[in-house]
Enzyme design. Sequence first.
Site, PDB file in Angstrom:
ATOM      1  N   CYS A  36      -5.684  -3.272   1.418  1.00  0.00           N
ATOM      2  CA  CYS A  36      -5.710  -3.361   2.904  1.00  0.00           C
ATOM      3  C   CYS A  36      -7.085  -3.557   3.814  1.00  0.00           C
ATOM      4  CB  CYS A  36      -4.840  -2.194   3.525  1.00  0.00           C
ATOM      5  SG  CYS A  36      -4.178  -2.688   5.083  1.00  0.00           S
ATOM      6  N   SER A  60      21.083  -0.898  33.897  1.00  0.00           N
ATOM      7  CA  SER A  60      21.045  -0.767  35.320  1.00  0.00           C
ATOM      8  C   SER A  60      21.040  -2.388  35.977  1.00  0.00           C
ATOM      9  CB  SER A  60      19.624  -0.243  35.694  1.00  0.00           C
ATOM     10  OG  SER A  60      18.450  -1.126  35.250  1.00  0.00           O
ATOM     11  N   LYS A 106      -9.328   3.317  -3.164  1.00  0.00           N
ATOM     12  CA  LYS A 106      -9.732   2.221  -1.871  1.00  0.00           C
ATOM     13  C   LYS A 106     -11.087   2.492  -1.504  1.00  0.00           C
ATOM     14  CE  LYS A 106      -7.759   0.894   2.512  1.00  0.00           C
ATOM     15  NZ  LYS A 106      -6.531   1.103   3.682  1.00  0.00           N
ATOM     16  N   GLU A 146       0.877  -1.366  -0.038  1.00  0.00           N
ATOM     17  CA  GLU A 146      -0.207  -0.143   0.155  1.00  0.00           C
ATOM     18  C   GLU A 146       0.932   1.142  -0.084  1.00  0.00           C
ATOM     19  OE1 GLU A 146      -3.814   1.376   2.490  1.00  0.00           O
ATOM     20  OE2 GLU A 146      -2.829   0.068   3.217  1.00  0.00           O
TER      21      GLU A 146
END
Length: 732
Positions: free
Chosen positions: A175, A357, A114, A45
């Site tokens: 999509c 740490s 789309k 896309e």
Amino acid sequence: MGRKVTVAVTTLNQWALDFEGNLNRILQSIQEAKELGALYRTGPELEICGYSCEDHFYEPDTYLHSWQVLAELLKSPTCKDMLIDVGMPVQHRNVLYNCRVAFLNKKILLIRPKMLLCEDGNYRESRWFSGWTKERQTEEYYLPRMITAITEQTTVPIGDAVIATKDTCIGFEICEELWNPQSRHIPLSLDGVEIISNGSGSYMELRKAYVTVDLVKSATFKSGGAYLFSNLRGCDGQRIYFNGCSCVAVNGDIVSRGQQFALHDVEVITATIDLEDIRSYRTKIRSRSHLAASNPPFPRITVDFALSDDEDVHLTISPPIEWQYLTPEEEIELGPACWLWDYLRRSGQGGFFLPLSGGVDSTSTACIVFSMCTQICDAIQKGESQVLYDVRKILCQSDYTPSDPMELCNRLLVTCYMATENSSQETKQRASQLASQIGSYHFPILIDAAVSAVIGIFTAATGFIPKFRANGGCPRQNLALQNIQARLRMVLSYLFAQLMLWVRGRPGGLLVLGSSNVDEALRGYMTKYDCSSADVNPIGGISKTDLKAFLQYAKNRFFLPSLSEILQAPPTAELEPLTDGQITQTDEQDMGMTYAELSEFGRLRKTQNCGPYSMFQKLVHSWSDKCTPHEVAEKVKHFFRCYAINRHKMTVLTPSYHAETYSPDDNRFDHRPFLYRVHWNWQFKAIDDAVAQMTKDKRGSSDRQVDSNQLSASTTNVNSHFMRGDRKGVLI
């Protein structure tokens, strides 16, 4: 008559607004597809401009440059004699559309907009684009003159149409149309469309890879056909990571697939399909055939081109394959590491700086960087020239080739243990051991002098000396003294990040890595602008539980025995004084809740959209084996108080790799207020009334014998009181 066709789907690591790079990657994918024998190539896309342009989609420059890239594709001899579709934005009649543009031999065949836009999670497509609403209709699109000069076309069709070649028919989804309940592949297949391509921009979340695969398989299971799913890969300049997994499905089976995570920018997979298999599969489903006979037709764009060959007997059909899913631990190993690689090579920086740490979070971050170095070395050994080029560019050394991940990690990662008088020898030792095992350039420092200097400034200005709680100070003093240490670590992190490469005789600077997990962000268990503030955070979307599981996996995967001791140690901030040299402060004690409880609160709050009362109603049942209703109520109220007090911290949360559905990231994913009324009076009163009702009902059932009908009447669910406004239930 030909019956076998070879098609190619492409995975591309595109970058928003990188038109030159995007063009080169598209051309490379077309060349590779052609070399693999494909006559049809589809891609992901918005591949021309990059998916994450966001408000750049409002700029006319974005559309101009997209057309310029398309012009280069149309002219390129690489694209000759191949049917190609690419993704790009198109403006038609002053409306912006997310489109596929199909072309063949310098002729644009169709612009397919789309139709169904995505608004979930991190997606905001309707902010820029509109959906094409004219089903089975096309209009004339007037081409830019630069395109007309190449194609000799003035107009081309735009709309909901399909392409009919001499041997088959090709349709499109984009999509979200695959995910939508009214997916377009159903009417397309009923109209005889045999190949459906989907250019997608789908991002990863932990444990979610199966969703796309299941959708792609089911798209062809009910009604037959071939489904071509092309996805993006990479960070594209955002928090999310597009995770590839491009694939081809035929008649309900996956026959070809790409990788989920990888460092190379272009991946092309092909599949050879027997069109007669599709036709046979469909005709056997009689209900489908009856429905198809009355299906309204799509406009067809006829093209004098065939995907098959009359002499295709030598082609071997792609057989079904079994999809092997990665475990969550493998997804954490690979995904954030690939995201960091994209960020590093595109940022122009020379590596990473990490305050180490010796705890689970910073250790996980260090291991992810080591995973990145491992993947880089593997890719270079496999001949990935682009990866080697990027490494040399980052290190400013044109003849460098990494010998092993530890050696590369020493060049790319600087770690520093920042100790105060409240730090233990155990955590210092654990940090040192881990650094030696992954190869990072490591050193410890003491920051007490800086802490004392800041306190001295405060005392000189006010005449007051703040004290820790252990030394008689109040909670405000205690918290302020902890925050001084945490914030000074951030200041020192940026100082060292800017100058350590200068110290090591190299140009450039380092990106500061954050290491705050998603649960701490949700609870607000962090100091604002402390060492959780950084340039990027690869674990900011991952839970503490998943990070522990990842370290258990990484211990064997990377042969890091020091991780055993780190996993056994209780999480602690080490910001309060030690007692006889031993840690007394632990994270879960400070937070007033466990990390497991935090994860549950997060999922209910975000993915199930629960407010305080709804969350209590769910947890009072699921936690009934370990908590009374009163205890559940207190835990829920404590969470929401802390959430409200600390929500403002999300506005400055370090950009984090998105991996978890309950991420509280204020900037993109979680659009809730950052200023709340802390006491939640109305909501908490509803919870208190529900607890009282449950206690009353429980007491009543133990005091008398009732039959099942009476019991049902006496224990009416609190929700029913809520719905009808019964005063004995909850406030409305």
